[in-house]
Design an enzyme around this catalytic site. Structure first.
Site, mmCIF file in Angstrom:
data_model
loop_
_atom_site.group_PDB
_atom_site.id
_atom_site.type_symbol
_atom_site.label_atom_id
_atom_site.label_comp_id
_atom_site.label_asym_id
_atom_site.label_seq_id
_atom_site.Cartn_x
_atom_site.Cartn_y
_atom_site.Cartn_z
ATOM 1 N N SER A 1 -4.083 -2.476 7.077
ATOM 2 C CA SER A 1 -2.640 -2.340 7.062
ATOM 3 C C SER A 1 -2.067 -2.813 8.388
ATOM 4 C CB SER A 1 -2.277 -0.866 6.840
ATOM 5 O OG SER A 1 -0.910 -0.606 7.067
ATOM 6 N N TYR B 1 -2.247 8.499 8.290
ATOM 7 C CA TYR B 1 -2.405 7.151 7.720
ATOM 8 C C TYR B 1 -2.750 6.148 8.816
ATOM 9 C CZ TYR B 1 -1.429 3.038 4.870
ATOM 10 O OH TYR B 1 -1.537 1.840 4.192
ATOM 11 N N LYS C 1 -6.234 4.019 9.087
ATOM 12 C CA LYS C 1 -6.231 2.557 8.965
ATOM 13 C C LYS C 1 -6.726 1.884 10.239
ATOM 14 C CE LYS C 1 -5.000 2.029 4.721
ATOM 15 N NZ LYS C 1 -5.931 1.426 3.732
#
Length: 297
Positions: free
Chosen positions: A143, A156, A160
Site C-alpha cells: 500500500s 494498518y 503494511k
C-alpha cells in the site's frame, strides 16, 4: 495480429482475500488469462459466488483463516490435489480499522496486524515449496501506507510497512531458487473497505486533505488488471497509480510533513466531531470479526 497466449495459461494461482474487492477482481482477471484459480477467504458463500462467476472448471474455493497455519496447510494439500501445484501466490487478504490509537480496541488492532502481516507470512510459508518446484512468483499486496504512515490508521500502516519489509527479505532469500517476489503498492481502490472508511468524518477529511492525485479512488478492475500484468511479467514491484513510484524518492521527508499537517488539522477535526474507533472496516472486515475462530495450535 495473432493473439499471444498469456504465460499464466494452464498455471494454478492462489489468491487470498478472494471473496470480494481486489481479490475477487484479480481472480476474474487471472481466470480470463487462462489460469486455474484457488480462491481463499473467510466467507464461503461469497467465495462460491465468485467461483461460480468464473468459467466452469477453472476455480475452486476454500474457506480458511490465513493466520491459521494448520488450516492453510490442509487447504494447500487440497489445492494441489484438485488444481495442481501453484505457480502463482497472491497475498492479498487484508483488513483495516481506524481511529485514535489511544482509544483503539486491542483485539481489532491486533487482528489487523495478524491478518495483514502474519497472514501474508503464513501464506508464503504454506506455498513456498510449490513455488520452489515451479520457479513461481509470490505477489505481496502492500500500500501507499507501506511508504508513508498516516494518523488514525496505526494498525494498518504498521502492518503494511511490515509486509513490505517481509517481501524484501523474502525476495533476497529465495532469489537463488528462481522464485520471484513482487510488491504491489496501491493507493485508494474502490472497495467496500474504502467506502466504509469514507463514512467516518475524520478518515474522509484526512483523505480530502491529500493532494488531488493522491486522494483519487481507482476502479478495482483497473487495479487488478495492472497487478495481474505484473504477475505475468514477474515484476519486482508494481505501482498503481504509476506516480506512486515517485513517493519512494521522498519517503524520508514524509513523516515530518504528515506530523506538521496533523498537528494543525486534527484539533480542528476533533472540535467538529469527536474521533471514534471504527472497528474492522468493510464487509470483509466484519465477516472476519464475527467469523474469526482461535487458530489451531
Amino acid at each position: 495480429m495473432p493473439v499471444t497466449e498469456s504465460p499464466l495459461h494452464g498455471r494454478t494461482a492462489v489468491v487470498t482475500g478472494a471473496a470480494r474487492g481486489l481479490g475477487a477482481a484479480m481472480a476474474r482477471d487471472l481466470a480470463g488469462r487462462g489460469a486455474r484459480v484457488a480462491l481463499l477467504g473467510r466467507e464461503e458463500r461469497t467465495l462460491a459466488r465468485v467461483r461460480d462467476s468464473l468459467p466452469a472448471g477453472v476455480s475452486e474455493c476454500w474457506e480458511v483463516d490465513v493466520t491459521d497455519d494448520r488450516s492453510m496447510a490442509r487447504a494447500a494439500a487440497d489445492i494441489r490435489a484438485r488444481l495442481g501445484p501453484p505457480s502463482v501466490v497472491v497475498a492479498n487478504a487484508g483488513v483495516a480499522e481506524g481511529g485514535p490509537f489511544a482509544e483503539s480496541d486491542p483485539m481489532s488492532w491486533r487482528r489487523v496486524v495478524e491478518v495483514n502481516l502474519i497472514g501474508s507470512a503464513v501464506t508464503a510459508r504454506t506455498f513456498l515449496g510449490d513455488l520452489f518446484e515451479n520457479r513461481g512468483y509470490f505477489l505481496q499486496v502492500a500500500s501507499l501506507a507501506s511508504i508513508g504512515a498516516a494518523p488514525m490508521m496505526s494498525a494498518y500502516c504498521a502492518s503494511k510497512a511490515g509486509v513490505e519489509s517481509f517481501a524484501h527479505a523474502l525476495r533476497a532469500e529465495v532469489a537463488h531458487r528462481r522464485v520471484g517476489v513482487g510488491i504491489a503498492y496501491i493507493n485508494w481502490t474502490d472497495t467496500d473497505m474504502i467506502r466504509d472508511a469514507d463514512a467516518y468524518a475524520v478518515l474522509r477529511e484526512l483523505r480530502g486533505h491529500m493532494p488531488p492525485p493522491a486522494r483519487k479512488v481507482y476502479p478495482v478492475e483497473y487495479v487488478a488488471g495492472r497487478l495481474v500484468t505484473a504477475i505475468e511479467r514477474r515484476r519486482p514491484s508494481v505501482y498503481v497509480p504509476r506516480w506512486l513510484r515517485s513517493a519512494q524518492l521522498v519517503r524520508a521527508a514524509m513523516p515530518p510533513v504528515v506530523t506538521m499537517l496533523s498537528r494543525r488539522e486534527l484539533p480542528r477535526l476533533a472540535a467538529e466531531e469527536p474521533f471514534e474507533a471504527t472497528g474492522l472496516l468493510g464487509a470483509g472486515g466484519r465477516a472476519d470479526q464475527f467469523g474469526s475462530r482461535p487458530p489451531h495450535r
